[in-house]
Design an enzyme around this catalytic site. Structure first.
Site, PDB file in Angstrom:
ATOM      1  N   ARG A 126       0.818  -1.204   0.000  1.00 44.25           N
ATOM      2  CA  ARG A 126       0.000   0.000   0.000  1.00 44.25           C
ATOM      3  C   ARG A 126       0.851   1.252   0.000  1.00 44.25           C
ATOM      4  O   ARG A 126       0.519   2.245  -0.621  1.00 44.25           O
ATOM      5  CB  ARG A 126      -0.898   0.017   1.235  1.00 44.25           C
ATOM      6  CG  ARG A 126      -1.396   1.418   1.521  1.00 44.25           C
ATOM      7  CD  ARG A 126      -2.556   1.524   2.450  1.00 44.25           C
ATOM      8  NE  ARG A 126      -3.549   0.527   2.236  1.00 44.25           N
ATOM      9  CZ  ARG A 126      -3.930  -0.365   3.160  1.00 44.25           C
ATOM     10  NH1 ARG A 126      -3.393  -0.339   4.323  1.00 44.25           N
ATOM     11  NH2 ARG A 126      -4.846  -1.245   2.904  1.00 44.25           N
ATOM     12  N   TYR A 127       1.962   1.219   0.734  1.00 40.56           N
ATOM     13  CA  TYR A 127       2.808   2.407   0.885  1.00 40.56           C
ATOM     14  C   TYR A 127       3.960   2.339  -0.110  1.00 40.56           C
ATOM     15  O   TYR A 127       4.312   1.262  -0.584  1.00 40.56           O
ATOM     16  CB  TYR A 127       3.356   2.460   2.312  1.00 40.56           C
ATOM     17  CG  TYR A 127       2.303   2.604   3.387  1.00 40.56           C
ATOM     18  CD1 TYR A 127       1.642   3.816   3.567  1.00 40.56           C
ATOM     19  CD2 TYR A 127       1.990   1.552   4.233  1.00 40.56           C
ATOM     20  CE1 TYR A 127       0.701   3.964   4.570  1.00 40.56           C
ATOM     21  CE2 TYR A 127       1.045   1.695   5.243  1.00 40.56           C
ATOM     22  CZ  TYR A 127       0.406   2.904   5.415  1.00 40.56           C
ATOM     23  OH  TYR A 127      -0.517   3.052   6.406  1.00 40.56           O
ATOM     24  N   ARG A 130       7.269   0.160   1.530  1.00 39.24           N
ATOM     25  CA  ARG A 130       7.198  -0.968   2.454  1.00 39.24           C
ATOM     26  C   ARG A 130       5.984  -1.840   2.190  1.00 39.24           C
ATOM     27  O   ARG A 130       4.981  -1.375   1.657  1.00 39.24           O
ATOM     28  CB  ARG A 130       7.212  -0.486   3.908  1.00 39.24           C
ATOM     29  CG  ARG A 130       6.102   0.468   4.288  1.00 39.24           C
ATOM     30  CD  ARG A 130       6.586   1.315   5.475  1.00 39.24           C
ATOM     31  NE  ARG A 130       5.533   2.135   6.047  1.00 39.24           N
ATOM     32  CZ  ARG A 130       5.111   3.283   5.526  1.00 39.24           C
ATOM     33  NH1 ARG A 130       5.618   3.722   4.385  1.00 39.24           N
ATOM     34  NH2 ARG A 130       4.159   3.973   6.119  1.00 39.24           N
ATOM     35  N   CYS A 139      -2.596 -18.389  14.300  1.00 35.29           N
ATOM     36  CA  CYS A 139      -2.130 -17.655  15.481  1.00 35.29           C
ATOM     37  C   CYS A 139      -2.153 -18.609  16.665  1.00 35.29           C
ATOM     38  O   CYS A 139      -2.815 -19.646  16.623  1.00 35.29           O
ATOM     39  CB  CYS A 139      -3.038 -16.470  15.757  1.00 35.29           C
ATOM     40  SG  CYS A 139      -2.876 -15.213  14.485  1.00 35.29           S
ATOM     41  N   CYS A 143      -7.920 -13.432  18.484  1.00 38.75           N
ATOM     42  CA  CYS A 143      -8.520 -12.230  19.046  1.00 38.75           C
ATOM     43  C   CYS A 143      -9.866 -12.033  18.358  1.00 38.75           C
ATOM     44  O   CYS A 143      -9.940 -12.050  17.125  1.00 38.75           O
ATOM     45  CB  CYS A 143      -7.631 -11.025  18.758  1.00 38.75           C
ATOM     46  SG  CYS A 143      -5.902 -11.308  19.188  1.00 38.75           S
ATOM     47  N   CYS A 146     -10.124  -9.513  15.464  1.00 39.17           N
ATOM     48  CA  CYS A 146      -9.021  -9.568  14.492  1.00 39.17           C
ATOM     49  C   CYS A 146      -9.416  -8.945  13.163  1.00 39.17           C
ATOM     50  O   CYS A 146     -10.416  -9.305  12.555  1.00 39.17           O
ATOM     51  CB  CYS A 146      -8.573 -11.000  14.253  1.00 39.17           C
ATOM     52  SG  CYS A 146      -7.282 -11.089  12.999  1.00 39.17           S
ATOM     53  N   ARG A 148      -7.954  -9.379  10.434  1.00 41.96           N
ATOM     54  CA  ARG A 148      -7.755 -10.322   9.321  1.00 41.96           C
ATOM     55  C   ARG A 148      -8.492 -11.626   9.538  1.00 41.96           C
ATOM     56  O   ARG A 148      -8.046 -12.681   9.099  1.00 41.96           O
ATOM     57  CB  ARG A 148      -6.268 -10.611   9.135  1.00 41.96           C
ATOM     58  CG  ARG A 148      -5.525  -9.371   8.796  1.00 41.96           C
ATOM     59  CD  ARG A 148      -4.283  -9.564   7.980  1.00 41.96           C
ATOM     60  NE  ARG A 148      -3.677  -8.252   7.931  1.00 41.96           N
ATOM     61  CZ  ARG A 148      -2.722  -7.867   8.757  1.00 41.96           C
ATOM     62  NH1 ARG A 148      -2.199  -8.702   9.624  1.00 41.96           N
ATOM     63  NH2 ARG A 148      -2.272  -6.643   8.702  1.00 41.96           N
ATOM     64  N   ASP A 307     -10.730  -1.617  13.777  1.00 47.31           N
ATOM     65  CA  ASP A 307     -11.184  -1.599  12.389  1.00 47.31           C
ATOM     66  C   ASP A 307     -12.655  -1.995  12.306  1.00 47.31           C
ATOM     67  O   ASP A 307     -13.180  -2.660  13.196  1.00 47.31           O
ATOM     68  CB  ASP A 307     -10.336  -2.569  11.561  1.00 47.31           C
ATOM     69  CG  ASP A 307      -8.912  -2.058  11.390  1.00 47.31           C
ATOM     70  OD1 ASP A 307      -8.726  -0.828  11.334  1.00 47.31           O
ATOM     71  OD2 ASP A 307      -7.986  -2.894  11.326  1.00 47.31           O
ATOM     72  N   ASP A 344      -6.806   3.150  10.815  1.00 53.89           N
ATOM     73  CA  ASP A 344      -6.460   2.570   9.521  1.00 53.89           C
ATOM     74  C   ASP A 344      -7.673   2.859   8.645  1.00 53.89           C
ATOM     75  O   ASP A 344      -8.757   2.314   8.874  1.00 53.89           O
ATOM     76  CB  ASP A 344      -6.173   1.065   9.659  1.00 53.89           C
ATOM     77  CG  ASP A 344      -5.093   0.613   8.687  1.00 53.89           C
ATOM     78  OD1 ASP A 344      -4.961   1.256   7.618  1.00 53.89           O
ATOM     79  OD2 ASP A 344      -4.399  -0.367   8.984  1.00 53.89           O
ATOM     80  N   LYS A 351      -2.709   4.102   7.481  1.00 56.44           N
ATOM     81  CA  LYS A 351      -2.845   4.570   8.858  1.00 56.44           C
ATOM     82  C   LYS A 351      -2.789   6.092   8.908  1.00 56.44           C
ATOM     83  O   LYS A 351      -1.866   6.681   8.356  1.00 56.44           O
ATOM     84  CB  LYS A 351      -1.713   3.996   9.703  1.00 56.44           C
ATOM     85  CG  LYS A 351      -1.732   2.482   9.792  1.00 56.44           C
ATOM     86  CD  LYS A 351      -0.498   1.980  10.523  1.00 56.44           C
ATOM     87  CE  LYS A 351      -0.429   0.483  10.557  1.00 56.44           C
ATOM     88  NZ  LYS A 351      -0.165  -0.128   9.235  1.00 56.44           N
TER      89      LYS A 351
END
Ligand SMILES: *Cc1c(COP(=O)(O)O)cnc(C)c1O
Ligand code: SF4
Length: 404
Positions: A126-127, A130, A139, A143, A146, A148, A307, A344, A351
């Site tokens: 996206r950037y 990076r 994981c 969470c 999450c 994702r 999010d 975000d 962000k």
């Protein structure tokens, strides 16, 4: 004392070991072994019911949410849940709730538009300089908020993303990429050998300067931070790490020891928190968290607004509470302890920093601003200030004449 602070865990700032009493036969060696911790995760309703009185909302949540995001809780993380408290801030993060099946009109499956910035599956570019490399879909624990959850599924093995070779080829071909963030899923679930291989492949790409790992393993499974893992991280140094903690109680004795091993190995550590309702949307809780992080040599990095992920509205805290937390930290405690509050941007803008308003008035001559105590100050705009000086104005006129 905060309302979220309860029972045997008071006060917030102590480092305490996780409670092992639900595994009375487990030896210290077993407890300290990450394989044992993974094998003994709580993943089924019967497991939970045996150990805790679930609320109706939780029981229904476990039954109905499994298809979307798996449930798994390591014994280590289980050991910091206050079992008698249905509102325990740790419990809210990992035990499913029926509210997860609700979806609000503005919620999305891919809230940060990652899939639309993905040149190869498993890579988000996206950037300008990076990328985010999603190395695995697993994981140690899951969470409930999450971002994702569409990817994190416990579906495949502890292996690389199937597109790994294509991702590496993309990175090799894109010389503008100087920073690779390994995330997932949790990259530290890969074996030492696999991680060594992957970091080695990335280090072999000359334009990649900066490698970092985003991981919640130091919290969910600090037993994973073994001498073998430390050797891999040192071999490919410098490798930075962003951990993820939300509540001061997550920083247990075991977690602190794991973070000490990372810091001693020269791994620079940052922390990302998600602002969650009933977990950490309280200045007292966040202040205790950031202070404990500094004691563990971890620099608070980002505080994320939650999010707009489907089924997380019951965990989303208000932006006002986030701004109030930053205002309660800045000036009142060490600057190193203050994270950057970010959103975000929904749909994929990246962000964006959100800050308390310290500027009261600004024009071309000056800025009026307040400090953390609410006192008002004035600062003159630089060029105007210079031009106001008669000597400088005379010199400027000479230069202008000269050019004619
Ligand atoms: C967060 C993120 C990064 C890293 O952002 P920093 O602000 O440099 O930490 C890179 N790529 C994507 C897609 C991200 O979401
Ligand atoms: S550790 Fe990170 S990727 Fe894994 S479930 Fe939690 S938020 Fe999602």
């Amino acid at each position: 004392m905060s309302t979220f602070d309860s029972g045997r865990f008071e006060p917030l700032k102590l480092f305490l070991p996780a409670d092992r009493s639900d595994w009375p036969d487990c030896s210290p060696e077993e407890w300290g072994n990450w394989g044992w911790q993974l094998r003994n995760r709580i993943t089924a309703l019967e497991d939970l019911e045996r150990r805790i009185d679930l609320t109706l909302e939780e029981r229904a949540g476990v039954r109905l949410s499994g298809g979307k995001l798996a449930m798994a809780i390591t014994p280590q993380f289980w050991g910091i849940i206050e079992k008698s408290d249905p509102d325990c801030p740790i419990r809210r993060q990992v035990i499913p709730n029926i509210a997860e099946t609700r979806s609000e009109p503005n919620e999305m499956i891919d809230p940060c538009g990652e899939d639309s910035h993905s040149p190869v599956a498993g890579l988000v570019h996206r950037y300008p300089d990076r990328v985010l490399f999603l190395v695995t879909d697993r994981c140690a624990a899951y969470c409930r908020y999450c971002t994702r959850s569409r990817l994190v599924s416990n579906a495949s093995g502890y292996d690389f993303h199937p597109e790994t070779e294509n991702i590496l080829a993309y990175l090799q071909a894109h010389a503008e990429v100087r920073d690779v963030l390994l995330s997932g899923g949790d990259p530290l679930l890969l074996s030492d050998a696999k991680l060594d291989y992957l970091l080695g492949r990335l280090r072999a790409i000359p334009h990649i300067e900066f490698l970092r790992i985003g991981s919640r393993i130091p919290i969910f499974l600090p037993q994973r931070i073994t001498p073998g893992l430390i050797a891999v991280l040192k071999k490919h140094a410098p490798v930075w790490m962003s951990i993820h903690t939300n509540h001061p109680r997550e920083l247990t004795t075991e977690v602190k020891e794991g973070l000490d091993r990372l810091a001693d190995a020269g791994v620079p550590l940052g922390n990302q928190s998600v602002l969650l309702r009933g977990v950490n949307d309280d200045p007292t809780v966040m202040k205790a968290l950031v202070h404990k992080l500094l004691m563990c040599r971890v620099r608070p990095y980002y505080l994320y607004m939650c999010d707009l992920i489907q089924g997380a509205s019951h965990l989303r805290a208000s932006l006002q509470s986030g701004i109030r937390i930053i205002e309660s930290l800045r000036g009142f405690t060490s600057g190193y302890a203050v994270p950057q509050l970010v959103i975000d941007a929904p749909g994929g803008g990246g962000k964006v920093p959100i800050n308390p308003d310290y500027v009261i008035f600004q024009d071309e001559d000056k800025v009026l601003f307040r400090n953390y105590e609410g006192k008002v100050f004035e600062y003159p705009e630089a060029e105007r200030a210079a031009m106001a000086d008669p000597e400088i104005r005379r010199l400027m006129e000479l230069v202008t004449l000269d050019r004619r």
